[in-house]
Design a protein around this motif. Structure first.
Motif, PDB file in Angstrom:
ATOM      1  N   SER A  19       0.821  -1.209   0.000  1.00  0.00           N
ATOM      2  CA  SER A  19       0.000   0.000   0.000  1.00  0.00           C
ATOM      3  C   SER A  19       0.852   1.255   0.000  1.00  0.00           C
ATOM      4  O   SER A  19       0.609   2.187  -0.763  1.00  0.00           O
ATOM      5  N   ASN A  22       2.721   1.595  -3.382  1.00  0.00           N
ATOM      6  CA  ASN A  22       1.829   2.063  -4.446  1.00  0.00           C
ATOM      7  C   ASN A  22       1.474   3.532  -4.276  1.00  0.00           C
ATOM      8  O   ASN A  22       1.313   4.249  -5.255  1.00  0.00           O
ATOM      9  N   HIS A  23       1.343   3.973  -3.045  1.00  0.00           N
ATOM     10  CA  HIS A  23       0.954   5.354  -2.799  1.00  0.00           C
ATOM     11  C   HIS A  23       2.072   6.340  -3.125  1.00  0.00           C
ATOM     12  O   HIS A  23       1.838   7.383  -3.720  1.00  0.00           O
ATOM     13  N   ASN A  39      -5.569   4.272  -8.443  1.00  0.00           N
ATOM     14  CA  ASN A  39      -4.570   3.550  -7.644  1.00  0.00           C
ATOM     15  C   ASN A  39      -4.333   4.221  -6.302  1.00  0.00           C
ATOM     16  O   ASN A  39      -4.194   3.565  -5.273  1.00  0.00           O
ATOM     17  N   ARG A  40      -4.281   5.528  -6.306  1.00  0.00           N
ATOM     18  CA  ARG A  40      -4.048   6.274  -5.068  1.00  0.00           C
ATOM     19  C   ARG A  40      -5.217   6.118  -4.101  1.00  0.00           C
ATOM     20  O   ARG A  40      -5.029   5.943  -2.898  1.00  0.00           O
ATOM     21  N   ALA A  43      -5.078   2.636  -2.590  1.00  0.00           N
ATOM     22  CA  ALA A  43      -4.004   2.543  -1.603  1.00  0.00           C
ATOM     23  C   ALA A  43      -4.404   3.228  -0.292  1.00  0.00           C
ATOM     24  O   ALA A  43      -4.171   2.697   0.790  1.00  0.00           O
ATOM     25  N   GLU A  46      -7.007   1.088   1.588  1.00  0.00           N
ATOM     26  CA  GLU A  46      -6.393  -0.060   2.256  1.00  0.00           C
ATOM     27  C   GLU A  46      -5.600   0.395   3.482  1.00  0.00           C
ATOM     28  O   GLU A  46      -5.639  -0.239   4.534  1.00  0.00           O
ATOM     29  N   TRP A  47      -4.902   1.502   3.351  1.00  0.00           N
ATOM     30  CA  TRP A  47      -4.125   2.042   4.467  1.00  0.00           C
ATOM     31  C   TRP A  47      -5.022   2.391   5.639  1.00  0.00           C
ATOM     32  O   TRP A  47      -4.732   2.084   6.790  1.00  0.00           O
TER      33      TRP A  47
END
Length: 53
Positions: A19, A22-23, A39-40, A43, A46-47
């Motif tokens: 995560s 990807n961020h 995508n951001r 991420a 999920e974070w």
């Protein structure tokens, strides 16, 4: 990976690390704006999910 005694800990670490990676490590010039934002957003979601657990 030998530092992790339990597979669950390794899986948690890998999920968090993915995560964060990807961020912060987006190849911005290689992706379109909508893909980057998608995508951001994923991420960050999920974070936040991991932080709430």
């Amino acid at each position: 990976m030998l530092r992790f005694r339990r597979m669950r800990r390794l899986q948690k670490f890998a999920a968090v690390q993915a995560s964060v990676y990807n961020h912060f490590n987006q190849e911005r010039s290689l992706s379109s704006r909508p893909d980057f934002k998608l995508n951001r957003t994923a991420a960050l979601a999920e974070w936040r999910g991991l932080g709430a657990a």
